[in-house]
Scaffold this motif. Structure first.
Motif, mmCIF file in Angstrom:
data_model
loop_
_atom_site.group_PDB
_atom_site.id
_atom_site.type_symbol
_atom_site.label_atom_id
_atom_site.label_comp_id
_atom_site.label_asym_id
_atom_site.label_seq_id
_atom_site.Cartn_x
_atom_site.Cartn_y
_atom_site.Cartn_z
ATOM 1 N N ALA A 1 0.836 -1.205 0.000
ATOM 2 C CA ALA A 1 0.000 0.000 0.000
ATOM 3 C C ALA A 1 0.874 1.259 0.000
ATOM 4 C CB ALA A 1 -0.935 -0.008 1.209
ATOM 5 N N VAL A 2 1.949 1.232 0.757
ATOM 6 C CA VAL A 2 2.864 2.393 0.786
ATOM 7 C C VAL A 2 3.529 2.574 -0.580
ATOM 8 C CG1 VAL A 2 5.013 3.278 1.789
ATOM 9 C CG2 VAL A 2 3.232 2.339 3.286
ATOM 10 N N ASP A 3 3.960 1.475 -1.188
ATOM 11 C CA ASP A 3 4.534 1.536 -2.549
ATOM 12 C C ASP A 3 3.542 2.176 -3.520
ATOM 13 O OD1 ASP A 3 6.949 0.414 -2.063
ATOM 14 O OD2 ASP A 3 6.537 -1.505 -3.056
ATOM 15 N N ALA A 4 2.306 1.739 -3.447
ATOM 16 C CA ALA A 4 1.271 2.275 -4.344
ATOM 17 C C ALA A 4 1.052 3.762 -4.070
ATOM 18 C CB ALA A 4 -0.031 1.495 -4.164
ATOM 19 N N MET A 5 1.012 4.110 -2.794
ATOM 20 C CA MET A 5 0.800 5.525 -2.419
ATOM 21 C C MET A 5 1.856 6.423 -3.048
ATOM 22 S SD MET A 5 2.214 7.866 -0.152
ATOM 23 C CE MET A 5 2.929 6.938 1.205
ATOM 24 N N ALA B 1 0.972 7.821 -6.424
ATOM 25 C CA ALA B 1 -0.276 8.587 -6.549
ATOM 26 C C ALA B 1 -0.078 9.835 -7.415
ATOM 27 C CB ALA B 1 -0.766 8.992 -5.163
ATOM 28 N N TYR B 2 -1.148 10.195 -8.095
ATOM 29 C CA TYR B 2 -1.189 11.465 -8.828
ATOM 30 C C TYR B 2 -2.225 12.327 -8.119
ATOM 31 C CZ TYR B 2 -2.027 14.793 -12.627
ATOM 32 O OH TYR B 2 -2.171 15.941 -13.366
ATOM 33 N N ALA B 3 -1.743 13.150 -7.211
ATOM 34 C CA ALA B 3 -2.663 13.926 -6.363
ATOM 35 C C ALA B 3 -2.209 15.383 -6.259
ATOM 36 C CB ALA B 3 -2.748 13.282 -4.984
ATOM 37 N N PRO B 4 -2.044 16.064 -7.431
ATOM 38 C CA PRO B 4 -1.541 17.438 -7.388
ATOM 39 C C PRO B 4 -2.545 18.431 -6.819
ATOM 40 C CG PRO B 4 -2.193 16.860 -9.614
ATOM 41 C CD PRO B 4 -2.314 15.608 -8.800
ATOM 42 N N PRO C 1 -1.959 11.969 -1.183
ATOM 43 C CA PRO C 1 -1.748 10.683 -1.850
ATOM 44 C C PRO C 1 -2.310 9.530 -1.036
ATOM 45 C CG PRO C 1 0.318 11.484 -0.921
ATOM 46 C CD PRO C 1 -0.713 12.557 -0.678
ATOM 47 N N VAL C 2 -2.859 8.565 -1.740
ATOM 48 C CA VAL C 2 -3.440 7.380 -1.088
ATOM 49 C C VAL C 2 -2.940 6.134 -1.829
ATOM 50 C CG1 VAL C 2 -5.592 6.156 -0.527
ATOM 51 C CG2 VAL C 2 -5.510 8.655 -0.410
ATOM 52 N N CYS D 1 -3.390 3.377 -6.621
ATOM 53 C CA CYS D 1 -3.194 4.709 -6.032
ATOM 54 C C CYS D 1 -4.292 5.626 -6.546
ATOM 55 C CB CYS D 1 -1.826 5.269 -6.416
ATOM 56 S SG CYS D 1 -1.597 5.511 -8.186
ATOM 57 N N ASN D 2 -4.481 6.753 -5.867
ATOM 58 C CA ASN D 2 -5.468 7.701 -6.378
ATOM 59 C C ASN D 2 -4.908 8.470 -7.568
ATOM 60 O OD1 ASN D 2 -3.769 8.937 -4.436
ATOM 61 N ND2 ASN D 2 -5.271 10.517 -3.953
ATOM 62 N N VAL D 3 -5.794 8.771 -8.497
ATOM 63 C CA VAL D 3 -5.442 9.497 -9.719
ATOM 64 C C VAL D 3 -6.444 10.634 -9.879
ATOM 65 C CG1 VAL D 3 -5.091 9.341 -12.216
ATOM 66 C CG2 VAL D 3 -4.533 7.372 -10.764
ATOM 67 N N GLU D 4 -5.961 11.855 -9.653
ATOM 68 C CA GLU D 4 -6.861 13.009 -9.684
ATOM 69 C C GLU D 4 -6.975 13.588 -11.094
ATOM 70 O OE1 GLU D 4 -5.540 15.527 -6.430
ATOM 71 O OE2 GLU D 4 -6.420 14.108 -4.989
ATOM 72 N N ASN D 5 -7.813 14.601 -11.215
ATOM 73 C CA ASN D 5 -8.090 15.197 -12.522
ATOM 74 C C ASN D 5 -8.346 16.685 -12.332
ATOM 75 O OD1 ASN D 5 -9.978 15.890 -14.964
ATOM 76 N ND2 ASN D 5 -9.093 13.901 -15.427
#
Ligand code: THU
Length: 133
Positions: free
Chosen positions: A14-18, A21-24, A29-30, A45-49
């Motif tokens: 989970a930490v590797d995935a975090m 993250a794309y959380a600008p 990041p998650v 990971c989370n991917v924002e837009n």
């Protein structure tokens, strides 16, 4: 059923995935990881837009990864924030996880290990759809 879960391995995934993250926008990041019924580890990971409401939570990527790597079910789940602390899955993501739960699925929570029924009681699921009865 009842297999021992390597929680530290799930936490590490989970930490590797975090870290991917794309959380600008939220700068939150998650990372999420899960053990599948057949012993794989899947993560996301989370991917924002720029259109904020279109954000994909880490669990969205995780269930996509589950399906793309052979399907199956989720035996154990672990989610972390940017500091590596356990994070509760949001309401929508509890529903995503419910769809793919193994009968004995466990989730690491801020209150320790819980079952799917404890984090999403009285859930709506595929069994409630006419066509799957
Ligand atoms: N987020 C997740 O990825 N999963 C959750 O279960 C909770 C929230 C993300 C969405 C957004 O990118 C950021 O956390 C802040 O809400």
């Amino acid at each position: 059923m009842g297999n021992t879960v390597d929680w530290p391995a799930l936490e590490a995934a989970a930490v590797d995935a975090m870290r991917k993250a794309y959380a600008p926008y939220s700068k939150f990041p998650v990372g999420a990881a899960a053990l599948t019924g057949d012993g794989r580890i899947v993560s996301g990971c989370n991917v924002e837009n720029a259109s904020y409401g279109l954000t994909l939570c880490a669990e969205c990527a995780l269930v996509g990864n589950l399906q793309m790597t052979g399907g199956g079910s989720l035996r154990a789940f672990y989610c972390v924030d940017g500091a590596g602390n356990v994070l509760m899955p949001c309401g929508r993501c509890r529903q995503l996880l419910y769809e793919f739960r193994a009968p004995d699925m466990e989730l690491m929570t801020t209150q320790g290990i819980k079952t799917m029924d404890q984090v999403l009681p009285d859930a709506f699921g595929p069994e409630h759809l006419e066509e799957t009865r």
